[in-house]
Structure formats: C-alpha cells, structure tokens
Design a protein around this motif. Structure first.
Motif, PDB file in Angstrom:
ATOM      1  N   TYR A 125      39.692  44.102  37.100  1.00 44.41           N
ATOM      2  CA  TYR A 125      39.644  43.511  38.440  1.00 44.41           C
ATOM      3  C   TYR A 125      39.450  42.003  38.354  1.00 44.41           C
TER       4      TYR A 125
ATOM      5  N   ALA B 208      42.621  40.453  37.445  1.00 42.35           N
ATOM      6  CA  ALA B 208      43.530  40.480  38.592  1.00 42.35           C
ATOM      7  C   ALA B 208      43.192  39.369  39.583  1.00 42.35           C
TER       8      ALA B 208
ATOM      9  N   TYR C 141      46.934  39.989  32.787  1.00 45.24           N
ATOM     10  CA  TYR C 141      46.538  41.146  33.591  1.00 45.24           C
ATOM     11  C   TYR C 141      47.479  42.327  33.353  1.00 45.24           C
TER      12      TYR C 141
ATOM     13  N   ARG D 145      47.595  49.847  38.278  1.00 46.52           N
ATOM     14  CA  ARG D 145      47.820  48.448  37.925  1.00 46.52           C
ATOM     15  C   ARG D 145      48.369  47.653  39.107  1.00 46.52           C
TER      16      ARG D 145
ATOM     17  N   ARG E  16      45.788  47.500  42.138  1.00 46.31           N
ATOM     18  CA  ARG E  16      44.712  46.543  41.869  1.00 46.31           C
ATOM     19  C   ARG E  16      45.221  45.108  42.048  1.00 46.31           C
ATOM     20  N   ARG E  17      46.430  44.844  41.582  1.00 52.81           N
ATOM     21  CA  ARG E  17      47.002  43.500  41.735  1.00 52.81           C
ATOM     22  C   ARG E  17      47.147  43.140  43.203  1.00 52.81           C
TER      23      ARG E  17
END
Length: 309
Positions: free
Chosen positions: A139, A142, A195, A205, A208-209
């Motif tokens: 996180y 990100a 990331y 993935r 979260r981005r």
C-alpha cells in the motif's frame, strides 16, 4: 513476500538514473518570487512544505522494499530514484530555511506533514489497519506511485510554463523547479514499476493502485489549499486583506499561465485508472534531458562549500 514479476510496461524507460550535484543561492529570492503575484507564488511554495518530508518518506519506503526486488535493472533504477529524491528533499528544505529567514514561519504546517508520513504511513500500519507489514508495504508503494503521477505531470508542466518567464519569475526559483521537474519526468516510471513488480500477479494489485489514488487526490488537494492559506496568513509582507486564499485568484493565475490548470491535473487521474496505463506516456524524457543539459544547476554563493549529493 518476494517481488518477482517483471518490471515495467511496454513503454517503460530503462535509462540509468543518478542524482545530480546542485546548489542554489537563495539570497536574492523573495518569497513572492513571481513579481506582484503572492498567491501564485505561495501556491507553488507549498511544494517546499510538502516535499522535504514526503521525499524522505519515498526513500524510506523504497529502502524497506529493496530486498524484495529480483530484477537487477529495476533495482539499479530504484537506487538512482532514491538518490534523486533525497537530493530534492534537501534542496526544498533549504528553501524552507530561506523562508524562515524572511520571517515566514512554516514549522507548524511542516510538523503536520511529517506526522502524516510518520504516524499514518510509517513502517507499521496504523492501529486501525488490519494488515501485516508484508502487505502494508504494498500500500505504501502504491501511494508513492500515485503521488509520482502528479509530480510527473507538474514536472512536465513547469518545463514548458513560459508564462512564468513572461511574468519575470525569479530565475533561481525557476531553475530549482525546472531541475526538479525534469528529474521527475526522467524517473516518472520508477515508482509505478516498483509497485507493479512487488505486487506480482495478485488479484488486488490493480484495486490497490486505484484505491490509493482515490485517497491521494483529496489528501493532496486539502494539503495544498491549507498550505497556501498557511503561507498567505503568515506572510509578513502582505497587507491585511490580501492574506487569504481565494479560488478566483487562483483561477486568474491559471489564466496567466502561472499555475497548472485544474483540467491538466484532473485528467491525470482517469489516465492512471486505465488498466493498461504506464507513466512512460507522461511527458518527454527528451525535453527533460534537454533542460538538464543547459540549466545552470550551480547557483551557489562564491564562498559556499560544494554541496553533497
């Protein structure tokens, strides 16, 4: 958890990165470094409030994640990114010192910024975030990638912002901003690649981005407006009645080419949400390197020692 997915997208820029030795002589730079434009000057001066702590945090996060990287090319670029960001942090901290010497105290605001990074985005997640450190680092990476989306857009903007030249902006401040902006464009892909590399092929993935960008936008906007208000309120050179932030005043500065437009900044968000997105599509490495090849970069007092990178 080990990072093992290939780094970078189809347009990833794999140039080697390295910090540059720079120093700037601030003795002749006024806080209103755009003549007659205190609001526009202070909107940009917010960078000096946010970046010393923010870029130290970038370096800290990447240092913690380094053992997870298994791509030698990416590892080398991440180390170059860390060196550049550490240099940026130091140079913006010097501007804070200069503002303080001109009786513009920024300590109360910068303490809040440092608290955000240390308490809410530190090595261990806040008590209300039920994540192990091995997941929390993803996180934090990100968030770095989301913030770097805006630094790349701003860097590309300032390199071409001829409105600042027409307004007679202080050449030392303009050189700092364009040197920094050029390096942001130069390394614009690194945080995103880091990331993506560390996220591997896991299903969360992309979520979260996108989610961290949704948090980043309002937080950055709040800090920017509050930071501008703090600088205007504490500016001893402003008469009463001119020390408040106003949206109409901000928009007038945009119209003069002194600040990036809301549309330019806002459009960076939906681009980032595209699943196929890669930051190499932002800005131009050629334009960034062209500026870096001709900028003075060494505006230091004659008696000053050589700066450390």
């Amino acid at each position: 958890m080990t990072c093992g997915a290939p780094a970078g997208g189809a347009g990833s820029d794999r140039r080697p990165l390295a910090p540059r030795k720079v120093a700037f002589d601030w003795r002749g730079t006024p806080p209103h470094w755009i003549p007659g434009e205190p609001l526009a000057s202070h909107v940009v001066n917010v960078l000096h409030l946010l970046l010393p702590a923010g870029e130290r945090w970038f370096v800290q996060v990447f240092r913690e994640a380094l053992p997870r990287v298994r791509d030698p090319e990416l590892l080398a670029r991440v180390k170059g990114f860390m060196g550049q960001e550490a240099t940026h942090s130091v140079q913006h901290a010097h501007v804070l010192d200069h503002l303080g010497a001109r009786h513009l105290d920024t300590s109360a605001f910068t303490s809040r910024v440092e608290g955000l990074f240390e308490r809410l985005l530190g090595e261990a997640p806040p008590w209300w975030v039920p994540l192990p450190k091995s997941r929390w680092i993803l996180y934090r990476l990100a968030f770095v990638a989301a913030i770097e989306q805006f630094t790349a857009v701003l860097g590309d903007w300032v390199l071409a912002a001829d409105g600042l030249d027409r307004a007679g902006a202080d050449p030392v401040m303009l050189d700092l901003l364009r040197w920094h902006g050029a390096e942001e464009v130069e390394h614009r892909s690194v945080a995103f690649d880091m990331y993506e590399h560390c996220g591997g092929g896991e299903p969360l993935r992309y979520v979260r981005r996108a989610g961290t960008m949704c948090v980043t936008v309002p937080v950055l906007l709040w800090f920017w407006i509050r930071g501008t208000a703090h600088l205007l309120d504490g500016d001893p050179e402003l008469p009463e009645g001119r020390s408040a932030y106003s949206l109409p005043g901000h928009n007038r500065a945009i119209g003069k080419g002194l600040l990036p437009s809301w549309r330019l900044l806002g459009a960076a968000v939906p681009r980032y949400f595209r699943r196929s997105y890669h930051p190499s599509r932002e800005g131009s490495t050629v334009a960034a390197l062209r500026y870096l090849s001709r900028t003075p970069l060494h505006r230091q007092p004659p008696d000053a020692p050589s700066p450390e990178a």
